[in-house]
Design a protein around this motif. Structure first.
Motif, PDB file in Angstrom:
ATOM      1  N   GLY A  68       0.808  -1.096   0.059  1.00  0.00           N
ATOM      2  CA  GLY A  68      -0.102   0.106  -0.044  1.00  0.00           C
ATOM      3  C   GLY A  68       0.752   1.152  -0.042  1.00  0.00           C
ATOM      4  N   LYS A  69       2.284   1.157  -0.176  1.00  0.00           N
ATOM      5  CA  LYS A  69       2.968   2.409  -0.137  1.00  0.00           C
ATOM      6  C   LYS A  69       2.897   2.871  -1.580  1.00  0.00           C
ATOM      7  CE  LYS A  69       6.892   0.413   1.609  1.00  0.00           C
ATOM      8  NZ  LYS A  69       6.273  -0.745   2.106  1.00  0.00           N
ATOM      9  N   VAL A  70       2.783   4.439  -1.588  1.00  0.00           N
ATOM     10  CA  VAL A  70       2.727   5.008  -2.826  1.00  0.00           C
ATOM     11  C   VAL A  70       3.852   5.888  -3.277  1.00  0.00           C
ATOM     12  CG1 VAL A  70       0.972   6.942  -4.056  1.00  0.00           C
ATOM     13  CG2 VAL A  70      -0.053   5.304  -2.427  1.00  0.00           C
ATOM     14  N   PHE A  71       4.346   5.963  -4.364  1.00  0.00           N
ATOM     15  CA  PHE A  71       5.114   6.428  -5.064  1.00  0.00           C
ATOM     16  C   PHE A  71       4.917   7.126  -6.460  1.00  0.00           C
ATOM     17  CE2 PHE A  71       6.831   2.518  -2.983  1.00  0.00           C
ATOM     18  CZ  PHE A  71       7.419   3.042  -2.227  1.00  0.00           C
ATOM     19  N   MET A  72       5.816   8.261  -6.625  1.00  0.00           N
ATOM     20  CA  MET A  72       5.274   9.008  -8.056  1.00  0.00           C
ATOM     21  C   MET A  72       6.436   9.146  -8.867  1.00  0.00           C
ATOM     22  SD  MET A  72       2.613  11.468  -6.155  1.00  0.00           S
ATOM     23  CE  MET A  72       2.145  12.247  -7.777  1.00  0.00           C
ATOM     24  N   SER A  73       6.229   9.254 -10.068  1.00  0.00           N
ATOM     25  CA  SER A  73       7.303   9.727 -11.094  1.00  0.00           C
ATOM     26  C   SER A  73       6.689  10.493 -12.216  1.00  0.00           C
ATOM     27  CB  SER A  73       7.906   8.693 -11.702  1.00  0.00           C
ATOM     28  OG  SER A  73       6.877   7.945 -12.604  1.00  0.00           O
ATOM     29  N   LEU A  74       7.463  11.439 -12.659  1.00  0.00           N
ATOM     30  CA  LEU A  74       7.227  12.544 -13.702  1.00  0.00           C
ATOM     31  C   LEU A  74       8.514  12.255 -14.783  1.00  0.00           C
ATOM     32  CD1 LEU A  74       6.410  15.629 -11.857  1.00  0.00           C
ATOM     33  CD2 LEU A  74       4.778  14.449 -13.226  1.00  0.00           C
ATOM     34  N   ASP A  75       7.928  12.345 -16.239  1.00  0.00           N
ATOM     35  CA  ASP A  75       8.739  12.138 -17.257  1.00  0.00           C
ATOM     36  C   ASP A  75       9.579  13.408 -17.630  1.00  0.00           C
ATOM     37  OD1 ASP A  75       6.670  13.339 -18.273  1.00  0.00           O
ATOM     38  OD2 ASP A  75       7.097  12.542 -20.106  1.00  0.00           O
ATOM     39  N   LYS A  76       9.465  14.599 -17.084  1.00  0.00           N
ATOM     40  CA  LYS A  76      10.120  15.842 -17.442  1.00  0.00           C
ATOM     41  C   LYS A  76      10.893  16.188 -16.039  1.00  0.00           C
ATOM     42  CE  LYS A  76       7.335  17.128 -21.299  1.00  0.00           C
ATOM     43  NZ  LYS A  76       6.459  18.208 -21.758  1.00  0.00           N
ATOM     44  N   GLN A  77      12.331  16.530 -16.291  1.00  0.00           N
ATOM     45  CA  GLN A  77      13.218  17.198 -15.351  1.00  0.00           C
ATOM     46  C   GLN A  77      12.473  18.531 -14.935  1.00  0.00           C
ATOM     47  OE1 GLN A  77      17.221  16.951 -16.417  1.00  0.00           O
ATOM     48  NE2 GLN A  77      17.397  14.906 -15.478  1.00  0.00           N
ATOM     49  N   SER A  78      12.164  19.377 -16.081  1.00  0.00           N
ATOM     50  CA  SER A  78      11.599  20.682 -15.522  1.00  0.00           C
ATOM     51  C   SER A  78      10.235  20.521 -14.634  1.00  0.00           C
ATOM     52  CB  SER A  78      11.334  21.450 -16.877  1.00  0.00           C
ATOM     53  OG  SER A  78      10.301  20.667 -17.695  1.00  0.00           O
ATOM     54  N   ASP A  79       9.423  19.620 -15.175  1.00  0.00           N
ATOM     55  CA  ASP A  79       8.384  19.469 -14.086  1.00  0.00           C
ATOM     56  C   ASP A  79       8.593  19.056 -12.804  1.00  0.00           C
ATOM     57  OD1 ASP A  79       6.798  20.080 -16.410  1.00  0.00           O
ATOM     58  OD2 ASP A  79       6.160  17.900 -16.746  1.00  0.00           O
ATOM     59  N   LEU A  80       9.635  18.136 -12.517  1.00  0.00           N
ATOM     60  CA  LEU A  80      10.134  17.602 -11.184  1.00  0.00           C
ATOM     61  C   LEU A  80      10.681  18.794 -10.328  1.00  0.00           C
ATOM     62  CD1 LEU A  80      11.797  14.338 -12.036  1.00  0.00           C
ATOM     63  CD2 LEU A  80      10.152  14.473 -10.767  1.00  0.00           C
ATOM     64  N   ARG A  81      11.635  19.736 -10.910  1.00  0.00           N
ATOM     65  CA  ARG A  81      11.920  21.032 -10.649  1.00  0.00           C
ATOM     66  C   ARG A  81      10.959  21.814  -9.968  1.00  0.00           C
ATOM     67  NH1 ARG A  81      14.526  22.921 -14.630  1.00  0.00           N
ATOM     68  NH2 ARG A  81      12.770  24.497 -14.937  1.00  0.00           N
ATOM     69  N   ASP A  82      10.119  22.213 -10.875  1.00  0.00           N
ATOM     70  CA  ASP A  82       8.625  23.040 -10.368  1.00  0.00           C
ATOM     71  C   ASP A  82       7.926  22.627  -9.544  1.00  0.00           C
ATOM     72  OD1 ASP A  82      10.121  24.781 -12.466  1.00  0.00           O
ATOM     73  OD2 ASP A  82       8.634  24.403 -13.889  1.00  0.00           O
ATOM     74  N   VAL A  83       7.655  21.338  -9.448  1.00  0.00           N
ATOM     75  CA  VAL A  83       6.804  20.639  -8.547  1.00  0.00           C
ATOM     76  C   VAL A  83       7.452  20.303  -7.037  1.00  0.00           C
ATOM     77  CG1 VAL A  83       5.511  18.570  -7.890  1.00  0.00           C
ATOM     78  CG2 VAL A  83       5.639  19.176 -10.182  1.00  0.00           C
ATOM     79  N   LEU A  84       8.735  20.272  -7.188  1.00  0.00           N
ATOM     80  CA  LEU A  84       9.440  20.211  -5.560  1.00  0.00           C
ATOM     81  C   LEU A  84       9.377  21.662  -5.257  1.00  0.00           C
ATOM     82  CD1 LEU A  84      10.995  18.652  -3.785  1.00  0.00           C
ATOM     83  CD2 LEU A  84      13.156  19.314  -5.126  1.00  0.00           C
ATOM     84  N   GLU A  85       9.479  22.808  -6.183  1.00  0.00           N
ATOM     85  CA  GLU A  85       9.730  23.936  -5.466  1.00  0.00           C
ATOM     86  C   GLU A  85       8.226  24.524  -4.942  1.00  0.00           C
ATOM     87  OE1 GLU A  85      10.292  28.567  -7.245  1.00  0.00           O
ATOM     88  OE2 GLU A  85      11.272  26.958  -8.362  1.00  0.00           O
ATOM     89  N   ALA A  86       7.199  24.075  -5.580  1.00  0.00           N
ATOM     90  CA  ALA A  86       5.783  24.204  -5.344  1.00  0.00           C
ATOM     91  C   ALA A  86       5.514  23.472  -4.024  1.00  0.00           C
ATOM     92  CB  ALA A  86       5.083  23.948  -6.209  1.00  0.00           C
ATOM     93  N   MET A  87       5.812  22.357  -3.643  1.00  0.00           N
ATOM     94  CA  MET A  87       5.732  21.420  -2.572  1.00  0.00           C
ATOM     95  C   MET A  87       6.620  22.111  -1.544  1.00  0.00           C
ATOM     96  SD  MET A  87       3.552  18.943  -2.784  1.00  0.00           S
ATOM     97  CE  MET A  87       4.062  17.781  -1.517  1.00  0.00           C
ATOM     98  N   GLY A  88       7.708  22.444  -1.445  1.00  0.00           N
ATOM     99  CA  GLY A  88       8.792  23.356  -0.618  1.00  0.00           C
ATOM    100  C   GLY A  88       7.842  24.497  -0.136  1.00  0.00           C
ATOM    101  N   GLN A  89       7.474  25.110  -1.006  1.00  0.00           N
ATOM    102  CA  GLN A  89       6.517  26.294  -0.537  1.00  0.00           C
ATOM    103  C   GLN A  89       5.418  26.115   0.372  1.00  0.00           C
ATOM    104  OE1 GLN A  89       5.893  28.579  -4.089  1.00  0.00           O
ATOM    105  NE2 GLN A  89       7.762  29.367  -4.373  1.00  0.00           N
ATOM    106  N   GLU A  90       4.955  25.003  -0.011  1.00  0.00           N
ATOM    107  CA  GLU A  90       3.642  24.532   0.658  1.00  0.00           C
ATOM    108  C   GLU A  90       3.893  23.988   1.999  1.00  0.00           C
ATOM    109  OE1 GLU A  90      -0.287  21.675  -0.109  1.00  0.00           O
ATOM    110  OE2 GLU A  90       0.742  22.434  -1.661  1.00  0.00           O
ATOM    111  N   TYR A  91       4.912  23.463   2.127  1.00  0.00           N
ATOM    112  CA  TYR A  91       5.450  22.801   3.439  1.00  0.00           C
ATOM    113  C   TYR A  91       6.310  23.582   4.220  1.00  0.00           C
ATOM    114  CZ  TYR A  91       2.247  18.913   2.442  1.00  0.00           C
ATOM    115  OH  TYR A  91       1.126  18.094   2.235  1.00  0.00           O
ATOM    116  N   GLY A  92       6.793  24.796   3.918  1.00  0.00           N
ATOM    117  CA  GLY A  92       8.081  25.388   4.379  1.00  0.00           C
ATOM    118  C   GLY A  92       9.384  24.764   4.159  1.00  0.00           C
ATOM    119  N   VAL A  93       9.452  23.983   3.244  1.00  0.00           N
ATOM    120  CA  VAL A  93      10.965  23.697   3.103  1.00  0.00           C
ATOM    121  C   VAL A  93      11.555  24.110   2.095  1.00  0.00           C
ATOM    122  CG1 VAL A  93      12.260  21.429   2.888  1.00  0.00           C
ATOM    123  CG2 VAL A  93       9.877  21.361   4.064  1.00  0.00           C
ATOM    124  N   THR A  94      12.985  24.596   2.389  1.00  0.00           N
ATOM    125  CA  THR A  94      13.665  25.380   1.253  1.00  0.00           C
ATOM    126  C   THR A  94      14.756  24.275   0.686  1.00  0.00           C
ATOM    127  OG1 THR A  94      13.163  27.407   2.409  1.00  0.00           O
ATOM    128  CG2 THR A  94      15.082  27.299   0.583  1.00  0.00           C
TER     129      THR A  94
END
Length: 201
Positions: A68-94
């Motif tokens: 039942g463990k969930v993992f995710m993947s995206l095929d574009k590096q630019s998407d990965l970078r932008d999503v990580l940045e957005a998640m960092g802002q949402e959760y207060g992580v730089t």
């Protein structure tokens, strides 16, 4: 009358053309093939008769293991970078540029946000060992899975969602994933299955 002896000539076959063809074929297959992403866990997908192929680009893949463990993947590096940045802002992580680069090079991700910085600081071999024991939280208290999907969709509107789950994954886990997608009004997604042969019917 004596027989005339004919001198045997050594046969020589020029293999240059064959070598050229071999190199051309090898180059062709290397350039046209797609590499399989490294996944933290091995899953045995259920069989189906559907022959619809998943697109090769703009894919957000959700991987669910038998536990039942969930993992995710995206095929574009630019998407990965932008999503990580957005998640960092949402959760207060730089994240540092080095940590962001390490994240974009990963084929699959799936650790809680509170552990992400610590995870990215690990060497590659240790990351692989840690990742398969983690998973993105999907519980009702802190559903980070929904946050990842929401930010991924905001980053790339053309994303297609594909769920790849093990045949032995409990239905309640898959239902929880689907409910989370429904909450985000993501009602269209693909289920990755293996093709059922006639002997399995």
């Amino acid at each position: 009358m004596g027989r005339a002896k004919i001198k045997k000539k050594s046969t020589f076959i020029d293999m240059t053309a064959m070598s050229d063809v071999t190199v051309l074929l090898l180059t062709f297959f290397m350039l046209t093939s797609t590499f399989v992403k490294k996944e933290p866990v091995q899953v045995s997908t259920p069989a189906s008769v559907s022959e619809i192929k998943i697109p090769e680009t703009n894919i957000l893949q959700i991987l669910v293991d038998p536990d039942g463990k969930v993992f995710m993947s995206l095929d574009k590096q630019s998407d990965l970078r932008d999503v990580l940045e957005a998640m960092g802002q949402e959760y207060g992580v730089t994240f540092t540029p080095e940590e962001t680069k390490k994240f974009t090079l990963a084929s699959t991700f799936g650790v809680p946000m509170k552990s992400m910085k610590k995870y990215l600081d690990l060497p590659q071999d240790q990351q692989d060992a840690v990742l398969k024991n983690e998973g993105i939280p999907t519980d009702s208290i802190d559903n980070q899975f929904k946050a990842w999907v929401r930010n991924a969709r905001a980053t790339n509107k053309d994303l297609r969602i594909a769920i790849k789950a093990d045949a032995n994954t409990p239905y309640s886990v898959i239902k929880n994933v689907m409910n989370s997608l429904q909450d985000l009004r993501e009602n269209r997604y693909n289920l990755i299955t293996s093709l059922k042969t006639t002997s399995e019917e």
